[in-house]
Structure formats: structure tokens, C-alpha cells
Design a protein around this motif. Structure first.
Motif, PDB file in Angstrom:
ATOM      1  N   PRO A  36       0.816  -1.220   0.000  1.00  0.00           N
ATOM      2  CA  PRO A  36       0.000   0.000   0.000  1.00  0.00           C
ATOM      3  C   PRO A  36       0.847   1.266   0.000  1.00  0.00           C
ATOM      4  O   PRO A  36       1.953   1.297   0.573  1.00  0.00           O
ATOM      5  N   VAL A  37       0.334   2.310  -0.630  1.00  0.00           N
ATOM      6  CA  VAL A  37       1.021   3.604  -0.679  1.00  0.00           C
ATOM      7  C   VAL A  37       1.280   4.094   0.734  1.00  0.00           C
ATOM      8  O   VAL A  37       0.391   4.063   1.593  1.00  0.00           O
ATOM      9  N   GLY A  38       2.506   4.519   0.969  1.00  0.00           N
ATOM     10  CA  GLY A  38       2.877   5.048   2.277  1.00  0.00           C
ATOM     11  C   GLY A  38       3.607   4.064   3.161  1.00  0.00           C
ATOM     12  O   GLY A  38       4.182   4.459   4.177  1.00  0.00           O
ATOM     13  N   ASP A  80       5.257  13.513   8.366  1.00  0.00           N
ATOM     14  CA  ASP A  80       6.636  13.195   8.731  1.00  0.00           C
ATOM     15  C   ASP A  80       6.842  11.683   8.827  1.00  0.00           C
ATOM     16  O   ASP A  80       7.878  11.154   8.415  1.00  0.00           O
ATOM     17  N   GLN A  81       5.854  10.989   9.388  1.00  0.00           N
ATOM     18  CA  GLN A  81       5.945   9.531   9.465  1.00  0.00           C
ATOM     19  C   GLN A  81       5.951   8.924   8.053  1.00  0.00           C
ATOM     20  O   GLN A  81       6.730   8.014   7.758  1.00  0.00           O
ATOM     21  N   LEU A  82       5.090   9.436   7.185  1.00  0.00           N
ATOM     22  CA  LEU A  82       5.011   8.927   5.814  1.00  0.00           C
ATOM     23  C   LEU A  82       6.275   9.243   5.027  1.00  0.00           C
ATOM     24  O   LEU A  82       6.751   8.415   4.245  1.00  0.00           O
ATOM     25  N   ILE A  83       6.839  10.415   5.251  1.00  0.00           N
ATOM     26  CA  ILE A  83       8.101  10.765   4.584  1.00  0.00           C
ATOM     27  C   ILE A  83       9.224   9.871   5.112  1.00  0.00           C
ATOM     28  O   ILE A  83      10.111   9.458   4.356  1.00  0.00           O
ATOM     29  N   GLY A  84       9.169   9.546   6.401  1.00  0.00           N
ATOM     30  CA  GLY A  84      10.153   8.622   6.957  1.00  0.00           C
ATOM     31  C   GLY A  84      10.097   7.267   6.273  1.00  0.00           C
ATOM     32  O   GLY A  84      11.146   6.668   5.967  1.00  0.00           O
ATOM     33  N   ASN A 176       4.244  22.250   0.187  1.00  0.00           N
ATOM     34  CA  ASN A 176       4.329  20.856   0.625  1.00  0.00           C
ATOM     35  C   ASN A 176       5.325  20.062  -0.213  1.00  0.00           C
ATOM     36  O   ASN A 176       5.993  19.157   0.299  1.00  0.00           O
ATOM     37  N   LEU A 177       5.440  20.390  -1.498  1.00  0.00           N
ATOM     38  CA  LEU A 177       6.463  19.763  -2.336  1.00  0.00           C
ATOM     39  C   LEU A 177       7.851  20.156  -1.847  1.00  0.00           C
ATOM     40  O   LEU A 177       8.750  19.305  -1.748  1.00  0.00           O
ATOM     41  N   SER A 178       8.039  21.424  -1.530  1.00  0.00           N
ATOM     42  CA  SER A 178       9.333  21.875  -1.026  1.00  0.00           C
ATOM     43  C   SER A 178       9.695  21.157   0.273  1.00  0.00           C
ATOM     44  O   SER A 178      10.842  20.717   0.461  1.00  0.00           O
ATOM     45  N   TYR A 179       8.748  21.020   1.169  1.00  0.00           N
ATOM     46  CA  TYR A 179       8.982  20.324   2.441  1.00  0.00           C
ATOM     47  C   TYR A 179       9.444  18.895   2.185  1.00  0.00           C
ATOM     48  O   TYR A 179      10.413  18.410   2.796  1.00  0.00           O
ATOM     49  N   PHE A 180       8.758  18.226   1.265  1.00  0.00           N
ATOM     50  CA  PHE A 180       9.092  16.848   0.906  1.00  0.00           C
ATOM     51  C   PHE A 180      10.493  16.754   0.319  1.00  0.00           C
ATOM     52  O   PHE A 180      11.303  15.893   0.712  1.00  0.00           O
ATOM     53  N   ILE A 181      10.808  17.647  -0.605  1.00  0.00           N
ATOM     54  CA  ILE A 181      12.111  17.639  -1.286  1.00  0.00           C
ATOM     55  C   ILE A 181      13.245  17.874  -0.294  1.00  0.00           C
ATOM     56  O   ILE A 181      14.293  17.204  -0.356  1.00  0.00           O
ATOM     57  N   GLN A 182      13.066  18.828   0.623  1.00  0.00           N
ATOM     58  CA  GLN A 182      14.116  19.117   1.598  1.00  0.00           C
ATOM     59  C   GLN A 182      14.426  17.905   2.467  1.00  0.00           C
ATOM     60  O   GLN A 182      15.547  17.738   2.945  1.00  0.00           O
ATOM     61  N   ILE A 184      13.900  14.505   1.480  1.00  0.00           N
ATOM     62  CA  ILE A 184      14.337  13.283   0.787  1.00  0.00           C
ATOM     63  C   ILE A 184      15.626  13.439  -0.009  1.00  0.00           C
ATOM     64  O   ILE A 184      16.392  12.475  -0.137  1.00  0.00           O
ATOM     65  N   ILE A 185      15.892  14.612  -0.555  1.00  0.00           N
ATOM     66  CA  ILE A 185      17.050  14.735  -1.448  1.00  0.00           C
ATOM     67  C   ILE A 185      18.383  14.537  -0.723  1.00  0.00           C
ATOM     68  O   ILE A 185      19.293  13.889  -1.265  1.00  0.00           O
ATOM     69  N   PRO A 186      18.577  15.062   0.504  1.00  0.00           N
ATOM     70  CA  PRO A 186      19.843  14.771   1.191  1.00  0.00           C
ATOM     71  C   PRO A 186      20.089  13.265   1.346  1.00  0.00           C
ATOM     72  O   PRO A 186      21.224  12.802   1.231  1.00  0.00           O
TER      73      PRO A 186
END
Length: 350
Positions: A36-38, A80-84, A176-182, A184-186
């Protein structure tokens, strides 16, 4: 250029052995489709998929895609949990030797077409986008749904989601895209993965829902969110190229020269009036895009990334997943490979 082919795993009706027989084919683009997504993709599943692909003599270097959960796009409390979890997927894919991850930030709907079986003059069928048909597909008033739409939502849930995005607006989606990018990219930089965002398809707002990866100025804005070669674009001729506003050859020349294009989708489209368009055979004369000029721009930029033939028509009586039959995509890949070889040989003779 490395030619690849999209494959949907065990559920795909096209055997890997058939794809291996396409001249010039080097690899498979795929994903884990039963998680599942996430949630986190188990490393054992990724490695098993890789082994299955490599067993027939093809590479598995590009994943398309690792979906971004709607709550990340909306900036909700659990993002934040999903981005983790997303970061763990990046790490696991790197452990399996993946080099590129394609993803998108399209709200609610992925690619949208209004008909999947439009019959062309030659008897083939194709995917089309007609504004008149779109009016009959508004999810707030209609029961219609197409591939690319998440059908796990009830009608009430879908309408609620659409309302949230309308309230969020374009600037909220950018935040929200910027938050996500900051976030994951590092990590992608550390593990050697190149993230490649796919443009919105088609590149304009649909049903009042914002779409932001649509044109040159927005691509510039996106790349400026995090200035790194790990933060790149999946340049798609079909999605960006269906808008007269976008000069796709110029976009290739600009972004590939900056080493921000690790992956590309190439297909042709016939642009009609009123933002209508039809997907066509890859051959330049069948559509509105010049594939020779596009590949020349990739070659001149020193591009050495991954390309795949995108949506194909259904030809020769083939049935299957709309846009993802074997025959027309195989023809497209060989056509593109032939153009590339000609360009390469012309350079050698100079």
C-alpha cells in the motif's frame, strides 16, 4: 542512452523474455505493486524483483514509481511519518542497486485521459484527451473512473479530497512539495539515488485541482527547491509535449545539459484545438513532436541516462493494459534506438 521498458511485474501479460528480444533493449522499469502507498517496501521483495529481471539478461536500475501519499501532498499531521517511510524506501532501493526513482506530485489523479480505445484511421486504438468528454467525467458529479485514478476512495472520500486540494491551492502545494524535497534529497544524495519527478499529465489544472509541474518556469522553480543532481526530472514528451506552450526540444537541451534529467519518457502526441490531443505512434510524422530533434537535443547534451518508449497504441489485434501493450512500444523503442544510432554515427564521421 540506455533503452528500457516498463513492466508491471507478475501481473503483466507481457513476458520478460519477449521484452528481452527487442533490439537494443537493456533494462526494465518496474516497481513493487502489492504494498500500500505510504508503507515500506521490504528489501527482500525488491531483490526478488531484481533477480527475476536479471535472470533474462536485463538490468533493473530505474523504479517507476514510488508513489507519494496524498497526506504528504496535503501537508497533513502524519506526513513526517510517511516521509520517513518514503526515505526507507529510497535506502532499500539503493541497497538493491537502483539508480533512479521516478515519482510524481499530482494531486488525486495520475495521468488522465478521457478515452482509452479511440479508433484511429489505420484501425489501431489509442488514448485521447478531449475536453468535451472531460466535462462528463467530473468526479464530483459522475461515477466514471479511468486508470490513473485511485479507485480505493469512495465517492464521498474522493470529493472530500478534491475539496482539500482546492482549498490548498497551487502555493500550498508548492510549499508541501518543497517540504518533501528538503527531506528526501539529502538522503538520495547520500545513497547515490537520483530522484526524477514526472511532470503533470496533462500539464494543466483538472477539475479545479492544482497542478504545478507543468512548464519551463515551474520546472525552474522546482529544481531551485534543492540545487542538486539528485533532484531531477523525468522529462516526458507526452505530458509536457501535449501543451503548445512547451517547446520540448528546448526543455531537453536546457535541463539535460545541467545533468538534471536521469530518465525520460518518449512518446508522440497529435495536438488538436482546445487543449485536445491524441496519442500517436512514435514516428514523427504521426504526431506533433519531432523525435529526431528531441533525440538530437539529448545527444548534444551528452545525455547518458535512461529512456523508455511511453504509451503505445494497441495494434495487430493486441489486447491488454491501455497504453502498455507490447507491439507498438517495441516498434517505438526500435525507432528511437535507430535515430540514436544514426546521430551517433553521424558524429563519428565528422
Amino acid at each position: 542512452m540506455k533503452m528500457t521498458f516498463r513492466w508491471y511485474g507478475q501481473e503483466d501479460t507481457i513476458p520478460l523474455s519477449y521484452i528481452r528480444q527487442i533490439p537494443g533493449m537493456t533494462g526494465i522499469v518496474s516497481a513493487i505493486y502489492d504494498v500500500p502507498v505510504g508503507e515500506i517496501w521490504p528489501l527482500v521483495k525488491i531483490k526478488s524483483l531484481k533477480e527475476e529481471i536479471e535472470k533474462v539478461g536485463l538490468e533493473f536500475k530505474v523504479v517507476e514509481s514510488v508513489p507519494v501519499h496524498e497526506n504528504i501532498k496535503l501537508g497533513l499531521s502524519d506526513r513526517d511519518q510517511l516521509i520517513g517511510n518514503y526515505i526507507e524506501n529510497i535506502k532499500n532501493l539503493a541497497k538493491a542497486g537502483i539508480e533512479v526513482i521516478c515519482y510524481n506530485f499530482m494531486p488525486v489523479f495520475d495521468w488522465t485521459r478521457t478515452q482509452l480505445d479511440k479508433r484511429l484511421e489505420d484501425g489501431s486504438t489509442t488514448l485521447v484527451y478531449y475536453q468535451d468528454q472531460l466535462k462528463e467525467m467530473n468526479p464530483e458529479t459522475s461515477e466514471l473512473a479511468l486508470p490513473g485514478w485511485d479507485t480505493s476512495y469512495t465517492k464521498e472520500e474522493l470529493n472530500g479530497l478534491i475539496a482539500k486540494y482546492k482549498l490548498l491551492g497551487e502555493e500550498g502545494l508548492w510549499e508541501n512539495l518543497s517540504y518533501f524535497i528538503q527531506k528526501i534529497i539529502p538522503v538520495a544524495e547520500q545513497v547515490g539515488i537520483k530522484m526524477a519527478i514526472h511532470p503533470d499529465d496533462p500539464p494543466w489544472n483538472i477539475f479545479g485541482i492544482p497542478r504545478i509541474i507543468t512548464n519551463e518556469s515551474n520546472l525552474d522553480r522546482f529544481l531551485a527547491l534543492y540545487d542538486s543532481e539528485a533532484n531531477g526530472i523525468t522529462l516526458c514528451s507526452g505530458s509536457l509535449g501535449c501543451s503548445r506552450e512547451n517547446d520540448f526540444v528546448k526543455l531537453v537541451d536546457k535541463y539535460a545539459r545541467k545533468n538534471r534529467v536521469p530518465f525520460a519518457h518518449l512518446r508522440n502526441v497529435k495536438i488538436l484545438d482546445n487543449n485536445d490531443f491524441e496519442e500517436s505512434a512514435h514516428y514523427s510524422l504521426c504526431g506533433s513532436l519531432n523525435m529526431v530533434d528531441i533525440l538530437q537535443a539529448f545527444n548534444d547534451s551528452g545525455f547518458s541516462g535512461y529512456i523508455r518508449p511511453d504509451h503505445g497504441r494497441m495494434i495487430w489485434g493486441e489486447t491488454g493494459k491501455p497504453g502498455y501493450g507490447l507491439y507498438d512500444r517495441a516498434l517505438g523503442s526500435v525507432y528511437l534506438t535507430g535515430i540514436w544510432e544514426t546521430i551517433q554515427r553521424s558524429k563519428e564521421e565528422i
